[in-house]
Design a protein around this motif. Structure first.
Motif, PDB file in Angstrom:
ATOM      1  N   GLU A   1       0.825  -1.211   0.000  1.00  0.00           N
ATOM      2  CA  GLU A   1       0.000   0.000   0.000  1.00  0.00           C
ATOM      3  C   GLU A   1       0.861   1.263   0.000  1.00  0.00           C
ATOM      4  N   LEU A   2       1.957   1.223   0.728  1.00  0.00           N
ATOM      5  CA  LEU A   2       2.863   2.377   0.745  1.00  0.00           C
ATOM      6  C   LEU A   2       3.430   2.648  -0.644  1.00  0.00           C
ATOM      7  N   LEU A   3       3.718   1.586  -1.373  1.00  0.00           N
ATOM      8  CA  LEU A   3       4.267   1.741  -2.719  1.00  0.00           C
ATOM      9  C   LEU A   3       3.221   2.219  -3.727  1.00  0.00           C
ATOM     10  N   SER A   4       1.969   1.829  -3.539  1.00  0.00           N
ATOM     11  CA  SER A   4       0.942   2.198  -4.518  1.00  0.00           C
ATOM     12  C   SER A   4       0.258   3.526  -4.187  1.00  0.00           C
ATOM     13  N   ASP A   5       0.229   3.902  -2.920  1.00  0.00           N
ATOM     14  CA  ASP A   5      -0.430   5.140  -2.500  1.00  0.00           C
ATOM     15  C   ASP A   5       0.625   6.028  -1.855  1.00  0.00           C
ATOM     16  N   ARG A   6       1.116   6.973  -2.580  1.00  0.00           N
ATOM     17  CA  ARG A   6       2.219   7.817  -2.100  1.00  0.00           C
ATOM     18  C   ARG A   6       1.744   8.917  -1.158  1.00  0.00           C
ATOM     19  N   ARG A   7       0.570   8.748  -0.580  1.00  0.00           N
ATOM     20  CA  ARG A   7       0.033   9.726   0.352  1.00  0.00           C
ATOM     21  C   ARG A   7       1.007   9.937   1.507  1.00  0.00           C
TER      22      ARG A   7
ATOM     23  N   HIS B   1      11.259   6.558  -2.841  1.00  0.00           N
ATOM     24  CA  HIS B   1      10.188   6.209  -1.913  1.00  0.00           C
ATOM     25  C   HIS B   1      10.701   5.418  -0.704  1.00  0.00           C
ATOM     26  N   CYS B   2      11.464   4.381  -0.955  1.00  0.00           N
ATOM     27  CA  CYS B   2      11.946   3.559   0.156  1.00  0.00           C
ATOM     28  C   CYS B   2      12.906   4.343   1.057  1.00  0.00           C
ATOM     29  N   SER B   3      13.684   5.237   0.479  1.00  0.00           N
ATOM     30  CA  SER B   3      14.577   6.062   1.297  1.00  0.00           C
ATOM     31  C   SER B   3      13.776   6.934   2.258  1.00  0.00           C
ATOM     32  N   VAL B   4      12.634   7.446   1.804  1.00  0.00           N
ATOM     33  CA  VAL B   4      11.772   8.244   2.669  1.00  0.00           C
ATOM     34  C   VAL B   4      11.211   7.367   3.792  1.00  0.00           C
ATOM     35  N   MET B   5      10.810   6.137   3.468  1.00  0.00           N
ATOM     36  CA  MET B   5      10.273   5.219   4.481  1.00  0.00           C
ATOM     37  C   MET B   5      11.365   4.860   5.500  1.00  0.00           C
ATOM     38  N   ILE B   6      12.559   4.607   5.010  1.00  0.00           N
ATOM     39  CA  ILE B   6      13.691   4.260   5.870  1.00  0.00           C
ATOM     40  C   ILE B   6      14.004   5.420   6.817  1.00  0.00           C
ATOM     41  N   ALA B   7      14.108   6.626   6.266  1.00  0.00           N
ATOM     42  CA  ALA B   7      14.411   7.805   7.080  1.00  0.00           C
ATOM     43  C   ALA B   7      13.345   8.012   8.144  1.00  0.00           C
TER      44      ALA B   7
ATOM     45  N   GLU C   1       3.798  11.618   1.490  1.00  0.00           N
ATOM     46  CA  GLU C   1       5.155  12.008   1.118  1.00  0.00           C
ATOM     47  C   GLU C   1       5.329  13.519   1.093  1.00  0.00           C
ATOM     48  N   ASP C   2       4.211  14.255   1.069  1.00  0.00           N
ATOM     49  CA  ASP C   2       4.306  15.704   1.132  1.00  0.00           C
ATOM     50  C   ASP C   2       4.541  16.170   2.570  1.00  0.00           C
ATOM     51  N   ALA C   3       4.341  15.280   3.526  1.00  0.00           N
ATOM     52  CA  ALA C   3       4.548  15.599   4.937  1.00  0.00           C
ATOM     53  C   ALA C   3       5.894  15.057   5.416  1.00  0.00           C
ATOM     54  N   ILE C   4       6.875  15.120   4.557  1.00  0.00           N
ATOM     55  CA  ILE C   4       8.179  14.573   4.906  1.00  0.00           C
ATOM     56  C   ILE C   4       8.879  15.445   5.930  1.00  0.00           C
ATOM     57  N   SER C   5       9.791  14.853   6.617  1.00  0.00           N
ATOM     58  CA  SER C   5      10.477  15.519   7.716  1.00  0.00           C
ATOM     59  C   SER C   5      11.568  16.464   7.222  1.00  0.00           C
ATOM     60  N   PRO C   6      12.025  17.342   8.104  1.00  0.00           N
ATOM     61  CA  PRO C   6      13.138  18.221   7.740  1.00  0.00           C
ATOM     62  C   PRO C   6      14.393  17.445   7.315  1.00  0.00           C
ATOM     63  N   ALA C   7      14.659  16.319   7.957  1.00  0.00           N
ATOM     64  CA  ALA C   7      15.838  15.514   7.599  1.00  0.00           C
ATOM     65  C   ALA C   7      15.726  14.988   6.178  1.00  0.00           C
ATOM     66  N   VAL C   8      14.538  14.542   5.798  1.00  0.00           N
ATOM     67  CA  VAL C   8      14.317  14.037   4.450  1.00  0.00           C
ATOM     68  C   VAL C   8      14.514  15.166   3.442  1.00  0.00           C
ATOM     69  N   LYS C   9      14.004  16.334   3.780  1.00  0.00           N
ATOM     70  CA  LYS C   9      14.177  17.495   2.897  1.00  0.00           C
ATOM     71  C   LYS C   9      15.644  17.887   2.796  1.00  0.00           C
TER      72      LYS C   9
END
Length: 146
Positions: A103-109, A126-132, A111-119
Motif C-alpha cells: 500500500e505504501l508503494l501504490s499510495d504515495r500519500r 520512496h523507500c529512502s523516505v520510508m527508511i528515514a 510524502e508531502d509531509a516529509i520531515s526536515p531531515a528528508v528534505k
C-alpha cells in the motif's frame, strides 16, 4: 541525521529496508554488521509479501535489541516491547496512512509531509523516505525511554 545517512547509504548499496534501518543503529545493537544483515534479509518488500513495511520491521527489531527483554519478568517486558512497536507504527501510519509495503508503494500519500531531515538530504526515492522516517521515529522512542 547521521543514522539516517547511514541507513540510506546502506539501502543504496543494495540492502533492503529492514537491513538498512538496522544498520543505522549498529552502534547500539550489540551485534556485528553481518548479524543484522542476516537477521533482516528476509524482511524486504514486506517480508516478500507486501505486508508490514521492512523499514518498520527493522526499527522494531532495533528497539527490541536496544531494550532487551527482562527474562525475570517476561510479561512486563513483552508489554513494553509491544507498546514501543505500537508507538512506532502509529507514528508511521499517521504520516503515510499505511503500514503495508504494498500500500505504501501504490499510495504515495503522506510524502508531502516529509520531515526536515528528508528534505535536507533531498531524499526522493520512496523507500529512502520510508527508511528515514522509521529511523526518526525509532530515535524519538529512544529519547523518550531514556
Amino acid at each position: 541525521m547521521n543514522r539516517i545517512k547511514t541507513a540510506v547509504g546502506t539501502h543504496e548499496k543494495g540492502f533492503n529496508c529492514c537491513q538498512s534501518v538496522l544498520s543505522a543503529f549498529a552502534d547500539r545493537l550489540g551485534v556485528d554488521e553481518q548479524t543484522y544483515q542476516k537477521l533482516g534479509s528476509g524482511f524486504g518488500g514486506g517480508a516478500g509479501t507486501g505486508e508490514l513495511c521492512g523499514a518498520i520491521t527493522g526499527a522494531i527489531m532495533a528497539l527490541d535489541l536496544i531494550f532487551p527483554a527482562d527474562f525475570s519478568d517476561p510479561v512486563s517486558a513483552k508489554k513494553k516491547a509491544v507498546l514501543r512497536s505500537k508507538l512506532l507504527q502509529q507514528g508511521f501510519e499517521e504520516r503515510f496512512g499505511h503500514l503495508r509495503c504494498r500500500e505504501l508503494l501504490s499510495d504515495r500519500r503522506g510524502e508531502d509531509a516529509i520531515s526536515p531531515a528528508v528534505k535536507e538530504l533531498n531524499l526522493t526515492n520512496h523507500c529512502s523516505v520510508m527508511i528515514a522516517t522509521a529511523v526518526e521515529l525509532a530515535e524519538e522512542i529512544l529519547k523518550e525511554e531514556r
